[in-house]
Motif scaffolding. Structure first.
Motif, PDB file in Angstrom:
ATOM      1  N   VAL A 171      42.570  59.532  71.940  1.00 53.35           N
ATOM      2  CA  VAL A 171      43.432  60.084  70.888  1.00 53.35           C
ATOM      3  C   VAL A 171      44.869  60.049  71.403  1.00 53.35           C
ATOM      4  N   VAL A 172      45.743  59.370  70.661  1.00 53.74           N
ATOM      5  CA  VAL A 172      47.122  59.159  71.106  1.00 53.74           C
ATOM      6  C   VAL A 172      48.076  59.782  70.090  1.00 53.74           C
ATOM      7  N   GLN A 173      49.026  60.565  70.605  1.00 57.95           N
ATOM      8  CA  GLN A 173      49.982  61.251  69.729  1.00 57.95           C
ATOM      9  C   GLN A 173      51.358  61.280  70.380  1.00 57.95           C
ATOM     10  N   ILE A 174      52.395  61.204  69.552  1.00 57.56           N
ATOM     11  CA  ILE A 174      53.790  61.298  70.033  1.00 57.56           C
ATOM     12  C   ILE A 174      54.430  62.510  69.372  1.00 57.56           C
ATOM     13  N   GLY A 175      54.923  63.448  70.184  1.00 53.22           N
ATOM     14  CA  GLY A 175      55.568  64.633  69.650  1.00 53.22           C
ATOM     15  C   GLY A 175      54.578  65.715  69.250  1.00 53.22           C
ATOM     16  N   LYS A 176      55.135  66.833  68.760  1.00 56.80           N
ATOM     17  CA  LYS A 176      54.331  67.968  68.325  1.00 56.80           C
ATOM     18  C   LYS A 176      54.578  68.231  66.845  1.00 56.80           C
ATOM     19  N   LYS A 177      53.827  69.173  66.314  1.00 57.27           N
ATOM     20  CA  LYS A 177      53.953  69.526  64.897  1.00 57.27           C
ATOM     21  C   LYS A 177      55.380  69.931  64.567  1.00 57.27           C
ATOM     22  N   GLU A 178      56.029  70.653  65.513  1.00 56.47           N
ATOM     23  CA  GLU A 178      57.367  71.180  65.246  1.00 56.47           C
ATOM     24  C   GLU A 178      58.425  70.085  65.132  1.00 56.47           C
ATOM     25  N   ASP A 179      58.289  68.988  65.886  1.00 54.23           N
ATOM     26  CA  ASP A 179      59.341  67.962  65.868  1.00 54.23           C
ATOM     27  C   ASP A 179      58.891  66.627  65.264  1.00 54.23           C
ATOM     28  N   SER A 180      57.566  66.455  65.064  1.00 52.20           N
ATOM     29  CA  SER A 180      57.079  65.168  64.549  1.00 52.20           C
ATOM     30  C   SER A 180      55.952  65.335  63.538  1.00 52.20           C
ATOM     31  N   GLY A 181      55.833  66.525  62.950  1.00 53.99           N
ATOM     32  CA  GLY A 181      54.781  66.787  61.976  1.00 53.99           C
ATOM     33  C   GLY A 181      54.886  65.867  60.769  1.00 53.99           C
ATOM     34  N   VAL A 182      53.805  65.783  59.999  1.00 53.12           N
ATOM     35  CA  VAL A 182      53.768  64.859  58.863  1.00 53.12           C
ATOM     36  C   VAL A 182      54.811  65.193  57.795  1.00 53.12           C
ATOM     37  N   ASP A 183      55.319  66.433  57.800  1.00 48.45           N
ATOM     38  CA  ASP A 183      56.333  66.814  56.820  1.00 48.45           C
ATOM     39  C   ASP A 183      57.746  66.818  57.400  1.00 48.45           C
ATOM     40  N   THR A 184      57.920  66.211  58.595  1.00 49.72           N
ATOM     41  CA  THR A 184      59.251  66.124  59.200  1.00 49.72           C
ATOM     42  C   THR A 184      59.816  64.714  59.008  1.00 49.72           C
ATOM     43  N   GLU A 185      61.127  64.584  59.245  1.00 51.75           N
ATOM     44  CA  GLU A 185      61.782  63.280  59.059  1.00 51.75           C
ATOM     45  C   GLU A 185      61.351  62.260  60.106  1.00 51.75           C
ATOM     46  N   ASP A 186      60.783  62.721  61.230  1.00 49.39           N
ATOM     47  CA  ASP A 186      60.379  61.803  62.302  1.00 49.39           C
ATOM     48  C   ASP A 186      58.933  61.330  62.174  1.00 49.39           C
ATOM     49  N   ALA A 187      58.227  61.778  61.143  1.00 54.28           N
ATOM     50  CA  ALA A 187      56.808  61.414  61.002  1.00 54.28           C
ATOM     51  C   ALA A 187      56.630  59.897  60.919  1.00 54.28           C
ATOM     52  N   GLN A 188      57.442  59.241  60.099  1.00 46.37           N
ATOM     53  CA  GLN A 188      57.326  57.790  59.944  1.00 46.37           C
ATOM     54  C   GLN A 188      57.769  57.054  61.210  1.00 46.37           C
ATOM     55  N   LEU A 189      58.708  57.644  61.942  1.00 42.05           N
ATOM     56  CA  LEU A 189      59.187  57.029  63.185  1.00 42.05           C
ATOM     57  C   LEU A 189      58.069  56.969  64.217  1.00 42.05           C
ATOM     58  N   VAL A 190      57.388  58.103  64.439  1.00 43.43           N
ATOM     59  CA  VAL A 190      56.306  58.106  65.434  1.00 43.43           C
ATOM     60  C   VAL A 190      55.118  57.272  64.938  1.00 43.43           C
ATOM     61  N   ALA A 191      54.906  57.240  63.617  1.00 37.58           N
ATOM     62  CA  ALA A 191      53.820  56.416  63.067  1.00 37.58           C
ATOM     63  C   ALA A 191      54.086  54.936  63.351  1.00 37.58           C
ATOM     64  N   ALA A 192      55.342  54.524  63.224  1.00 38.91           N
ATOM     65  CA  ALA A 192      55.701  53.130  63.511  1.00 38.91           C
ATOM     66  C   ALA A 192      55.461  52.799  64.984  1.00 38.91           C
ATOM     67  N   CYS A 193      55.774  53.740  65.876  1.00 35.32           N
ATOM     68  CA  CYS A 193      55.538  53.541  67.313  1.00 35.32           C
ATOM     69  C   CYS A 193      54.039  53.399  67.594  1.00 35.32           C
ATOM     70  N   LEU A 194      53.229  54.243  66.955  1.00 35.66           N
ATOM     71  CA  LEU A 194      51.771  54.197  67.169  1.00 35.66           C
ATOM     72  C   LEU A 194      51.167  52.898  66.633  1.00 35.66           C
ATOM     73  N   LYS A 195      51.685  52.414  65.495  1.00 35.57           N
ATOM     74  CA  LYS A 195      51.186  51.142  64.942  1.00 35.57           C
ATOM     75  C   LYS A 195      51.523  49.984  65.876  1.00 35.57           C
ATOM     76  N   GLU A 196      52.727  50.004  66.427  1.00 35.43           N
ATOM     77  CA  GLU A 196      53.130  48.938  67.354  1.00 35.43           C
ATOM     78  C   GLU A 196      52.282  48.990  68.620  1.00 35.43           C
ATOM     79  N   TYR A 197      51.997  50.199  69.100  1.00 37.00           N
ATOM     80  CA  TYR A 197      51.150  50.349  70.287  1.00 37.00           C
ATOM     81  C   TYR A 197      49.752  49.802  70.025  1.00 37.00           C
TER      82      TYR A 197
END
Length: 400
Positions: free
Chosen positions: A100-126
């Motif tokens: 299970v791989v995750q970048i960030g926490k709920k507070e800074d990268s949760g699905v309702d934050t502006e960074d959600a799509q950013l970390v999702a893009a990183c995970l897809k590339e990985y």
């Protein structure tokens, strides 16, 4: 550059959860459409594809029938039909492994934050280069979840090793790691994980994220206990920062007060040598006469000295109070730091607890499925009313 902590840990391995055949309470059904499936294959079919030919070659070499593998390779190893949950063999081999791989926490990268799509893009590339990097880990199920608190990957794979003795191609994580260049021994998996984290680090940096050290495993704590402990640790950390800030402020005030005292001491009026002032005796007993200029000078010096003494006493009292507050704050900070350290200690993973939890989850899922089939059968055969009467009679009988 934004800072985010990477989490890279072993999952319990539940394909029904990963593929949303079973929907847990923490899943937002409205966001399920945002999930992304990289690959989804039936585990039984994948085992046949990977090991069937090898099993035939092995059986062809055996002269005794009792040494041959009867049935499929999966069934011979795990003594049951292919399962959507991890099954452990007698020799500790698992039917599949999950990361299970995750970048960030709920507070800074949760699905309702502006960074959600950013970390999702990183995970897809990985994930895009995962299979090429790990040729001996055959990925048969991989999903990016966007419907829970924070975007994360579930990667399920079967480790394939090649052997000179016995069946030439087998499920074997130690041999798979060795063939991929990570050596032997218990540290091989740690070396592999470190290599994968470094790949993820480089992807994050390319996307403007400075990756922090991976988070420690939650060990034998439940998810709820781990979240509560982490929240308490974050709270203590914030309080510690605030206390340190207050301590620095008081230290600055203390320094300024000391400087004021030093300036007051330097400016303290140096009284002239009274003995050098000319005095003349008078006829009125012990009284003397002074020159008018000397008298005025002596009076001015005395007044200045009185003011200086009062100011020094006031500053000394303030200095003592600040020193007391500073000492109390330092004590509080030390206590907070000790409390925070409790939550930073790495926990020891309880394999027995994790296996028990996985077994219980599998059993609950089986019972839930059987119950649903029974209800469907009752409804399809028009027995719903009779079933309710039966349930009512059963309850009354139990009460009696």
């Amino acid at each position: 550059m934004k800072e985010k902590r990477i989490s890279f840990c072993q999952g319990k391995g539940s394909l029904t959860h990963n593929n949303r055949d079973f929907i847990a309470e923490n899943v937002d059904r409205c966001r399920m459409r945002d999930n992304y499936t990289f690959i989804r294959k039936d585990i039984g079919c994948v085992y046949e594809h990977l090991f069937a030919e090898s099993t035939k070659r092995y059986n062809a070499k055996q002269k005794r029938n009792d040494r041959k593998i009867h049935g499929t390779y999966y069934e011979s190893l795990f003594h049951k039909k292919p399962s959507n949950s991890v099954v452990t063999a007698a020799d500790k081999r698992k039917s599949f492994y999950e990361d299970v791989v995750q970048i960030g926490k709920k507070e800074d990268s949760g699905v309702d934050t502006e960074d959600a799509q950013l970390v999702a893009a990183c995970l897809k590339e990985y994930m895009a280069g995962y299979q090429q990097r790990n040729s001996n880990f055959v990925v048969f199920n991989a999903v990016l979840h966007m419907d829970e608190a924070t975007p994360h990957l579930h990667i399920d794979y079967i480790p394939v090793g090649h052997y000179k003795r016995g069946q030439d191609t087998q499920n074997g994580i130690a041999q798979a790691l060795k063939e991929m260049g990570f050596g032997s021994g218990k540290d091989a998996i740690a070396r592999w994980r470190k290599s994968e984290i470094e790949v993820l680090n480089q992807i994050c940096l390319a996307h403007g994220i400075r990756p922090l050290e991976p988070e420690k495993s939650r060990g034998s704590m439940s998810v709820k206990e781990y979240k509560e402990a982490r929240q308490e640790a974050d709270k203590l950390k914030a309080e510690n920062v605030q206390l340190k800030s207050e301590n620095e402020g008081i230290s600055r005030e203390l320094t300024e007060t000391k400087a004021m005292l030093e300036r007051a001491n330097k400016k303290k009026v140096q009284l002239v040598d009274i003995g050098s002032i000319a005095v003349k005796p008078t006829i009125f007993g012990n009284k003397v006469t002074l020159d008018k200029n000397d008298y005025d000078k002596l009076q001015a010096l005395a007044e200045k000295e009185v003011v200086s003494v009062k100011r020094t006493r006031k500053l000394t009292a303030a200095n003592q109070q600040l020193s007391k507050e500073n000492t109390e704050l330092k004590s509080t900070i030390n206590q907070q730091a000790a409390e925070l350290a409790k939550y930073k200690k790495p926990a020891t993973i309880s394999v027995k607890t994790l296996m028990k939890s996985a077994k219980e989850t599998s059993e609950k899922e089986r019972l839930r499925s059987d119950l649903q089939k029974a209800k469907s059968f009752i409804s399809a055969n028009g027995l719903t009313e009779e079933f309710h009467k039966y349930k009512s009679n059963t309850k009354n009988h139990e009460l009696e």
